[in-house]
Structure formats: structure tokens, C-alpha cells
Design a protein around this motif. Structure first.
Motif, short mmCIF file in Angstrom:
data_model
loop_
_atom_site.label_atom_id
_atom_site.label_comp_id
_atom_site.label_asym_id
_atom_site.label_seq_id
_atom_site.Cartn_x
_atom_site.Cartn_y
_atom_site.Cartn_z
N MET A 1 -3.20 3.04 3.81
CA MET A 1 -4.04 3.47 2.64
C MET A 1 -4.31 4.46 1.75
O MET A 1 -3.96 4.72 0.95
CB MET A 1 -5.86 2.30 2.56
N THR A 2 -5.00 5.47 2.47
CA THR A 2 -5.11 6.66 2.49
C THR A 2 -3.69 7.86 2.01
O THR A 2 -3.28 7.95 0.93
CB THR A 2 -5.80 8.07 3.40
N GLY A 3 -2.65 7.48 3.27
CA GLY A 3 -1.65 7.69 2.56
C GLY A 3 -0.57 7.22 1.20
O GLY A 3 -0.29 8.33 0.58
N ALA A 4 -0.60 6.54 0.96
CA ALA A 4 0.18 5.09 -0.17
C ALA A 4 -0.26 6.22 -1.79
O ALA A 4 0.12 6.31 -2.57
CB ALA A 4 -0.54 4.20 -0.32
N LEU A 5 -2.20 6.49 -1.12
CA LEU A 5 -2.56 7.53 -2.30
C LEU A 5 -2.28 8.20 -3.07
O LEU A 5 -2.10 9.66 -4.35
CB LEU A 5 -4.19 6.91 -2.60
N ARG A 6 -1.61 9.46 -1.47
CA ARG A 6 -1.37 10.43 -1.66
C ARG A 6 0.20 10.60 -2.65
O ARG A 6 0.73 11.96 -3.10
CB ARG A 6 -1.30 10.52 -0.64
N TRP A 7 1.42 9.60 -1.93
CA TRP A 7 2.60 10.04 -2.68
C TRP A 7 2.30 8.57 -4.32
O TRP A 7 3.43 8.84 -4.70
CB TRP A 7 3.38 8.97 -1.67
N ALA A 8 1.00 8.28 -4.49
CA ALA A 8 1.78 7.89 -5.76
C ALA A 8 0.39 7.03 -6.47
O ALA A 8 -0.83 6.98 -6.01
CB ALA A 8 2.57 6.13 -5.47
N PRO A 9 0.48 7.22 -7.82
CA PRO A 9 -1.01 6.77 -8.74
C PRO A 9 -1.36 5.62 -8.41
O PRO A 9 -1.26 4.09 -8.19
CB PRO A 9 -0.74 6.20 -9.70
N VAL A 10 -3.27 5.20 -8.02
CA VAL A 10 -3.66 4.86 -8.14
C VAL A 10 -3.30 3.02 -8.85
O VAL A 10 -3.00 1.96 -8.38
CB VAL A 10 -5.20 4.36 -8.08
N SER A 11 -2.78 3.26 -9.27
CA SER A 11 -2.43 1.78 -10.54
C SER A 11 -1.33 1.76 -10.38
O SER A 11 -0.59 0.18 -10.02
CB SER A 11 -2.14 2.45 -12.13
N VAL A 12 0.32 2.60 -9.55
CA VAL A 12 1.04 2.00 -8.72
C VAL A 12 0.23 1.09 -7.61
O VAL A 12 1.15 -0.31 -7.27
CB VAL A 12 1.56 2.74 -8.32
N VAL A 13 -0.41 1.10 -6.64
CA VAL A 13 -0.41 1.10 -5.15
C VAL A 13 -1.35 0.07 -5.24
O VAL A 13 -1.39 -1.27 -4.13
CB VAL A 13 -0.50 2.25 -4.63
N LEU A 14 -2.89 -0.18 -6.10
CA LEU A 14 -3.83 -0.58 -6.10
C LEU A 14 -2.52 -2.16 -6.32
O LEU A 14 -3.52 -3.61 -5.38
CB LEU A 14 -4.78 -0.82 -7.17
N PRO A 15 -2.28 -2.70 -6.69
CA PRO A 15 -1.56 -4.08 -7.30
C PRO A 15 -0.92 -5.16 -5.57
O PRO A 15 -1.62 -5.83 -5.37
CB PRO A 15 -0.36 -4.42 -8.51
N MET A 16 -0.58 -3.79 -4.44
CA MET A 16 -0.41 -4.19 -3.88
C MET A 16 -1.23 -4.85 -3.21
O MET A 16 -0.75 -6.12 -1.54
CB MET A 16 0.46 -2.73 -2.47
N ASP A 17 -2.63 -4.49 -3.00
CA ASP A 17 -3.81 -4.73 -2.19
C ASP A 17 -3.78 -5.96 -2.60
O ASP A 17 -3.92 -7.35 -0.89
CB ASP A 17 -5.28 -4.45 -2.06
N TYR A 18 -3.00 -7.47 -2.92
CA TYR A 18 -3.20 -9.01 -3.17
C TYR A 18 -2.54 -9.16 -2.08
O TYR A 18 -2.55 -10.75 -1.50
CB TYR A 18 -3.00 -9.09 -4.47
N SER A 19 -1.14 -8.66 -1.38
CA SER A 19 -0.67 -9.28 -0.10
C SER A 19 -0.85 -9.27 0.33
O SER A 19 -0.95 -10.50 1.25
CB SER A 19 0.36 -8.11 -0.24
N SER A 20 -2.22 -9.27 0.85
CA SER A 20 -3.31 -9.70 2.00
C SER A 20 -3.54 -11.32 1.80
O SER A 20 -3.85 -11.70 2.74
CB SER A 20 -4.75 -8.32 2.48
N ILE A 21 -4.01 -11.61 0.11
CA ILE A 21 -3.82 -12.61 0.42
C ILE A 21 -3.00 -13.45 1.85
O ILE A 21 -2.50 -14.48 2.27
CB ILE A 21 -4.18 -13.58 -1.00
N LEU A 22 -1.81 -13.68 0.90
CA LEU A 22 -0.49 -14.06 1.78
C LEU A 22 -0.58 -13.95 3.38
O LEU A 22 -0.61 -15.15 4.27
CB LEU A 22 1.00 -13.43 1.08
N TRP A 23 -1.17 -12.57 3.99
CA TRP A 23 -1.05 -12.26 5.17
C TRP A 23 -2.24 -12.73 5.79
O TRP A 23 -2.20 -13.67 7.58
CB TRP A 23 -1.28 -10.95 5.65
N ALA A 24 -3.30 -13.46 5.02
CA ALA A 24 -4.39 -13.95 5.32
C ALA A 24 -4.29 -15.36 6.19
O ALA A 24 -4.31 -16.15 6.91
CB ALA A 24 -5.24 -13.78 4.50
#
Length: 302
Positions: free
Chosen positions: A232-255
Motif C-alpha cells: 500500500m505504501t509502495g503504491a502511493l510512492r508511484w502514483a497519486p492517491v486518486s489513482v490507486v484508491l479505487p483499487m481498494d474495492y477489489s478486496s470485496i471480491l477477494w473476501a
């Protein structure tokens, strides 16, 4: 080490890191639920989560920024973040123990709703009609998913999950202050280190022996948690929050996948409808925040 200039290939790399973080995070919470079923006390789970993650986090800091980078002049704020973070972990872990994985994950995504409310109340941030509309839609999603008249999952678990979301939102506000001077990895390091003494004291009362398989699951739980934080930290290093944050919702699928494979749990229709409303609310709040920050930058430049 300076943050690199964002390139298209780095943006995709950041998205990949964030998606991997959500997979490992979903694995960690599934393991929390598994070890609890094998007799592991909540206090033990919290201790081993931090203990097994600490070497990974510190090794990563040493390899990327150097051991000296963990020095801080804001130990008081780190202590406050640790106290709030431990309370948040207790309720987060508790929600996954009490609820099916998909429901616990989905309710956790109501965090932006509470962050918006707390920002308006505590930080006096301007919150327009668009954000308040998104907040109302998010709450509607929670109500649709919970269905107070139904008994497909315990309302105690729902209450614990909502408290966890409120605490996580509170932590996000505190992290804004810390983030002005401290890197994300350093904040993670101090939270992990400072949480060990109180959790160690807890272990004097709840610690117990386990079979080899349970020990293996505990170790994997801590390792996946540590890796998730680094991704999560690394993702924010390479792209803005607005780009990576929507990816968090993929955890619903994994759950959902882990819940089905391990516990044969499949979300009911109301869960999917509620999840759609909550996710839409969170994405809209994130987009409005992006627009606000961009507008503020343009005003400063002018």
C-alpha cells in the motif's frame, strides 16, 4: 529518497501494487478468522500480527531509506496514533471474527463517509452538497446491506464493524497531520514498534500454546499483514492517491472468494446492493477530494 516522477508505466505498477495489497490484506483477515476458530485469543492475534510484521517492515525501510530514516521528533503524535490504531485493530479484527468476510469488508468501506463527517466537525473543512449527498447514499447502502429486520448475520458484528470504520476514519485524520513531516513507512514502523509493549503485557494474560498448523497460520497472518502495508505504501510512492484508491474495492471480491472457499459463505442480494451503494459513495467522495485539491493547487499557482 525523492518521490519519482509519475510515468504511465509507473502508474500501472502502482495499480498492480495496490491490487496485490488488497489480496494480501484479504488473506490476512481470512487468517484472523481462521486462527480465532482454532482457539487463538484476539489479544494473541493482535500481538502476532505486529510481531511477525515488524521484521519485514524494518528490513524494507533499511533497504529503501536506511535505518536512520526512522528517527522522529514527533514521538507524541506517534503514541497517539498507536493508541488509536490499536483500538482500531481490535474492532477491525473483531468485525471479521463476528461477520462473514464480505460483509465485514464492505462495512469497512464506509470509512470515507465517517471521514467526511469528522473532517467537517473537527477540522472545519468545507463540505458541499455533493459530499453530503454521497454520505447519505453510503448510509443508505449500509442500511440496505444490514437489513435490521433480518438475521443473516449478527447485529453485534455490524456495530463492531461500524465502530471500526469510525476509528479508521479518525486515524486517517491523524495521519494527515503526521504525513506533513513523516513518511508512510516510518509511521508504519513506529506504530508497529510502539504497539508491542502493551500487546506484550496482554500476552501475559492470554498467551497460550498452539499446534504447529496454528503457529504457521499466525506467522502467515503477520507476514501478509506486513506485506500488505508495504504494498500500500509502495503504491502511493508511484502514483497519486486518486489513482490507486479505487483499487481498494477489489478486496470485496477477494473476501467473497475466500468466504465461499473456506466457509461456504455467499453474500445475499441485499449485500451486493448495499455494497454497490457504499462503493459508489466512497468513489464519489474520493473524486470530489481530488477535484478540491486540484482546484486549490490552481488557485495557489495563479
Amino acid at each position: 529518497m525523492a518521490t519519482p516522477t509519475i510515468r504511465e508505466e509507473r502508474v500501472f505498477f502502482a495499480i498492480g501494487l495496490r491490487l496485490a495489497a488488497m489480496l494480501t490484506l484479504a488473506m490476512m483477515f481470512a487468517l484472523v478468522k481462521l486462527v480465532n476458530a482454532r482457539g487463538v485469543h484476539l489479544g494473541e492475534a493482535l500481538f502476532y500480527r505486529q510481531a511477525f510484521a515488524l521484521p519485514i517492515v524494518f528490513a524494507w525501510i533499511c533497504m529503501t531509506q536506511g535505518a536512520k530514516s526512522v528517527r522522529t521528533g514527533r514521538i507524541g503524535l506517534h503514541l497517539s496514533r498507536t493508541a488509536l490504531g490499536l483500538l482500531g485493530m481490535i474492532f477491525n479484527f473483531g468485525s471479521f471474527i463476528l461477520l462473514p468476510l464480505t460483509e465485514a469488508t464492505t462495512i469497512g468501506f464506509s470509512m470515507p463517509i465517517f471521514a467526511t463527517i469528522l473532517s467537517a466537525i473537527l477540522l472545519k473543512e468545507a463540505t458541499g452538497i455533493h459530499r453530503w449527498a454521497a454520505v447519505l447514499i453510503g448510509f443508505l447502502g449500509v442500511l440496505v446491506m444490514v437489513r435490521p429486520d433480518a438475521s443473516h448475520f449478527p447485529l453485534l458484528g455490524v456495530a463492531v464493524a461500524l465502530v471500526a470504520a469510525i476509528l479508521t476514519a479518525s486515524i486517517s485524520l491523524l495521519l494527515r497531520t503526521l504525513g506533513r513531516t513523516e513518511g508512510a513507512a516510518v509511521t508504519v514502523f513506529w506504530f508497529t514498534v510502539l504497539s508491542m509493549p502493551p500487546l506484550g503485557i496482554t500476552m501475559l494474560f492470554v498467551g497460550q500454546s498452539h499446534d504447529p498448523l496454528t503457529w504457521g497460520l499466525l506467522a502467515l497472518m503477520g507476514i501478509t499483514g506486513g506485506i500488505a502495508q508495504l504494498f500500500m505504501t509502495g503504491a502511493l510512492r508511484w502514483a497519486p492517491v486518486s489513482v490507486v484508491l479505487p483499487m481498494d474495492y477489489s478486496s470485496i471480491l477477494w473476501a467473497t472468494v475466500f468466504g465461499w472457499l473456506v466457509w461456504n459463505d455467499w453474500p445475499v442480494v441485499s449485500t451486493w446492493i448495499g455494497a454497490a451503494l457504499i462503493v459508489s459513495s466512497g468513489l464519489y467522495i474520493a473524486w470530489r477530494e481530488h477535484v478540491r485539491l486540484r482546484t486549490n493547487r490552481e488557485v495557489v499557482i495563479q
